[in-house]
Scaffold this active site. Structure first.
Site, PDB file in Angstrom:
ATOM      1  N   SER A 103      31.211  61.448  63.841  1.00  0.00           N
ATOM      2  CA  SER A 103      31.183  60.442  62.869  1.00  0.00           C
ATOM      3  C   SER A 103      32.724  60.016  62.706  1.00  0.00           C
ATOM      4  O   SER A 103      32.946  58.954  62.136  1.00  0.00           O
ATOM      5  CB  SER A 103      30.950  60.979  61.170  1.00  0.00           C
ATOM      6  OG  SER A 103      31.681  62.413  61.101  1.00  0.00           O
ATOM      7  N   GLU A 123      36.104  53.676  45.222  1.00  0.00           N
ATOM      8  CA  GLU A 123      36.638  55.055  44.918  1.00  0.00           C
ATOM      9  C   GLU A 123      36.827  55.755  46.036  1.00  0.00           C
ATOM     10  O   GLU A 123      36.442  55.466  47.064  1.00  0.00           O
ATOM     11  CB  GLU A 123      35.642  55.774  43.933  1.00  0.00           C
ATOM     12  CG  GLU A 123      34.462  56.453  45.009  1.00  0.00           C
ATOM     13  CD  GLU A 123      33.667  55.641  45.942  1.00  0.00           C
ATOM     14  OE1 GLU A 123      33.620  54.429  45.357  1.00  0.00           O
ATOM     15  OE2 GLU A 123      33.118  55.990  46.812  1.00  0.00           O
ATOM     16  N   LYS A 132      32.596  54.821  58.708  1.00  0.00           N
ATOM     17  CA  LYS A 132      33.072  54.183  57.556  1.00  0.00           C
ATOM     18  C   LYS A 132      33.176  52.715  57.618  1.00  0.00           C
ATOM     19  O   LYS A 132      32.771  52.151  56.750  1.00  0.00           O
ATOM     20  CB  LYS A 132      34.224  54.673  56.580  1.00  0.00           C
ATOM     21  CG  LYS A 132      33.772  56.199  56.270  1.00  0.00           C
ATOM     22  CD  LYS A 132      34.608  56.540  55.223  1.00  0.00           C
ATOM     23  CE  LYS A 132      34.123  57.738  54.236  1.00  0.00           C
ATOM     24  NZ  LYS A 132      34.069  59.062  55.058  1.00  0.00           N
TER      25      LYS A 132
HETATM   26  C1  LIG Z   1      33.317  60.242  54.998  1.00  0.00           C
HETATM   27  C2  LIG Z   1      33.095  60.856  56.089  1.00  0.00           C
HETATM   28  C3  LIG Z   1      32.017  61.852  56.125  1.00  0.00           C
HETATM   29  C4  LIG Z   1      30.779  61.944  55.177  1.00  0.00           C
HETATM   30  O1  LIG Z   1      30.171  60.827  54.780  1.00  0.00           O
HETATM   31  P1  LIG Z   1      28.574  60.418  55.244  1.00  0.00           P
HETATM   32  O2  LIG Z   1      28.298  59.334  54.224  1.00  0.00           O
HETATM   33  O3  LIG Z   1      27.747  61.726  54.977  1.00  0.00           O
HETATM   34  O4  LIG Z   1      28.587  60.343  56.398  1.00  0.00           O
HETATM   35  C5  LIG Z   1      31.522  62.255  57.563  1.00  0.00           C
HETATM   36  N1  LIG Z   1      32.459  62.232  58.492  1.00  0.00           N
HETATM   37  C6  LIG Z   1      33.548  61.491  58.488  1.00  0.00           C
HETATM   38  C7  LIG Z   1      34.615  61.342  59.722  1.00  0.00           C
HETATM   39  C8  LIG Z   1      34.019  60.962  57.296  1.00  0.00           C
HETATM   40  O5  LIG Z   1      35.151  60.132  57.055  1.00  0.00           O
END
Ligand SMILES: *Cc1c(COP(=O)(O)O)cnc(C)c1O
Length: 423
Positions: free
Chosen positions: A377, A108, A86
């Site tokens: 992620s 948000e 993010k």
């Molecule tokens: C917010 C989040 C996601 C989901 O968001 P995408 O826009 O689909 O990437 C995935 N993994 C983590 C660790 C997140 O914080």
């Protein structure tokens, strides 16, 4: 990518007229930045000094030996500042806000991760910051609310509707309409009206650009498959873009299967049969909605995947069969998480673990000459309450109970001290 804001049948910009001028300003600034190599360099410099770019590509040797097939590589977005991809999006938008000369940002947040990332960005750039969060989520995510406020953000609990993410989105739009001249809305994923899906994907493409060159150095050729979890779709779009033009690389998006995709308790839009085309929140995509177009309740053990819509760019890539979509259940996620922690000493976020589940199912079908990449992620530390609960850890339960009574003792002591101070 297309400039109309449509990706095949999907996307667009279904916004109230009052927002037209602001959106045009944003589109112009984004278009200028995109063709300005200095902007991208400024972005890279910022991300390599404030966050942890380039993030490593880790060879998971123990997992590879365990499954006995393709070499498993993990792209480590968990090592970013605030623990997830993010940061890539919010920092990029922060640089654009600076260029637009605006001084206030709003966002948000559901689980609080995007709110946290936005609050750090606002503190760093010196912007005023307001975060909208459903009242239910404020209660569930106390630690994140605490840190956001400590970083100077104002967190507003939204009391409308079911008091969760979608209600916070509506409230953020209301704020934006009343404060368009001063304020930028930092949308958290590759969804919403144009230019957000394309713009957020552009910032996240840094993941794929790095991964594509790292795998050549570490493995000598492109991967056979790339796996990423899909909430709104930003981390998936980020890594996929590094391999989009190489048709030999199979791209796999993994959605939240919750209690199972036939249970009605999941958040799978492109995998399964529960979603249909619709227009909501300013864009057209596959939504989990009923026949009247009302949004359905979604469920996932991973808060970040618990969303009714999905990136219009991914809907298009699904149409074109460039990306294959699968789903992972809550139960499968816990098993894959357990294995990854024990074998590699890595704690993926519950969201990211969805990608691990599918990669583990497919690794043994491939040969040891092949590589696969999983996009991790984010990191799982934030999920300690959910994970400990799911593993039913008895000593953790004791700790929580003890923490509760210790906290009561502390607050009694503090209020006593405060009383004495004021006397
Ligand atoms: C917010 C989040 C996601 C989901 O968001 P995408 O826009 O689909 O990437 C995935 N993994 C983590 C660790 C997140 O914080």
């Amino acid at each position: 990518m297309e400039t109309t804001g449509f990706f095949g049948n999907w996307g667009g910009s279904y916004i109230p007229e009052i927002l037209n001028q602001t959106f045009n300003q944003l589109k112009n600034e984004y278009t200028k930045a995109k063709s300005d190599p200095d902007f991208w360099q400024e972005y890279i410099d910022l991300m390599s000094t404030y966050s942890c770019r380039p993030t490593p590509l880790t060879y998971a040797e123990n997992l590879t030996n365990h499954f006995g097939g393709a070499k498993i590589f993990i792209k480590r977005e968990d090592l970013n500042h605030t623990g997830a991809h993010k940061a890539n999006n919010v920092m990029g938008q922060g640089l654009l806000v600076k260029r637009m000369g605006k001084k206030r940002v709003i966002a948000e947040t559901g689980a609080g991760q995007h709110g946290m990332a936005t609050a750090t960005m606002a503190a760093k750039f010196g912007f005023e910051c307001t975060i909208y969060m459903g009242e239910v989520d404020v209660e569930r995510q106390r630690p994140n609310v605490f840190w956001m406020e400590k970083m100077g953000a104002t967190v507003i609990p939204v009391q409308d509707g079911s008091r969760i993410l979608k209600d916070a989105i509506n409230e953020a739009f209301r704020d934006w309409v009343s404060n368009i001249d001063t304020t930028h809305y930092v949308l958290g994923t590759a969804c919403g009206p144009a230019p957000f899906p394309e713009m957020v994907s552009w910032f996240q493409s840094i993941i794929g650009i790095e991964a594509a060159s790292q795998i050549l150095i570490q493995h000598g050729k492109p991967p056979a498959r790339v796996f990423a979890c899909v909430g709104g779709g930003s981390n998936a779009m980020g890594i996929f873009q590094g391999f989009m033009n190489d048709s030999t690389v199979e791209l796999v998006g993994v959605e939240a299967g919750g209690k199972g995709i036939r249970s009605g308790r999941h958040a799978s839009r492109l995998c399964g049969n529960d979603a249909s085309p619709g227009v909501a929140q300013g864009y057209k995509t596959m939504f989990l909605q009923n026949d009247d177009g009302q949004m359905l309740e979604t469920h996932s053990v991973a808060a970040g995947l618990d969303y009714v819509g999905v990136s219009p760019i991914l809907s298009d890539l699904w149409d074109k069969k460039r990306v294959r979509f699968e789903s992972a259940t809550d139960k499968e996620v816990m098993e894959a998480l357990d294995l990854t922690m024990k074998m590699e000493g890595i704690i993926p976020a519950l969201e990211s673990t969805h990608g691990f589940v599918q990669a583990f199912k497919e690794a043994s079908q491939l040969s040891p000459d092949d590589a696969i990449i999983i996009n991790q992620s984010g990191r799982g530390d934030k999920d300690i309450f959910t994970i400990a609960h799911a593993f039913n850890d008895p000593s953790w339960k004791e700790f929580i109970i003890a923490l509760g009574s210790e906290y009561k003792k502390q607050s009694r002591k503090c209020s006593l001290e405060r009383e004495q101070d004021t006397r």
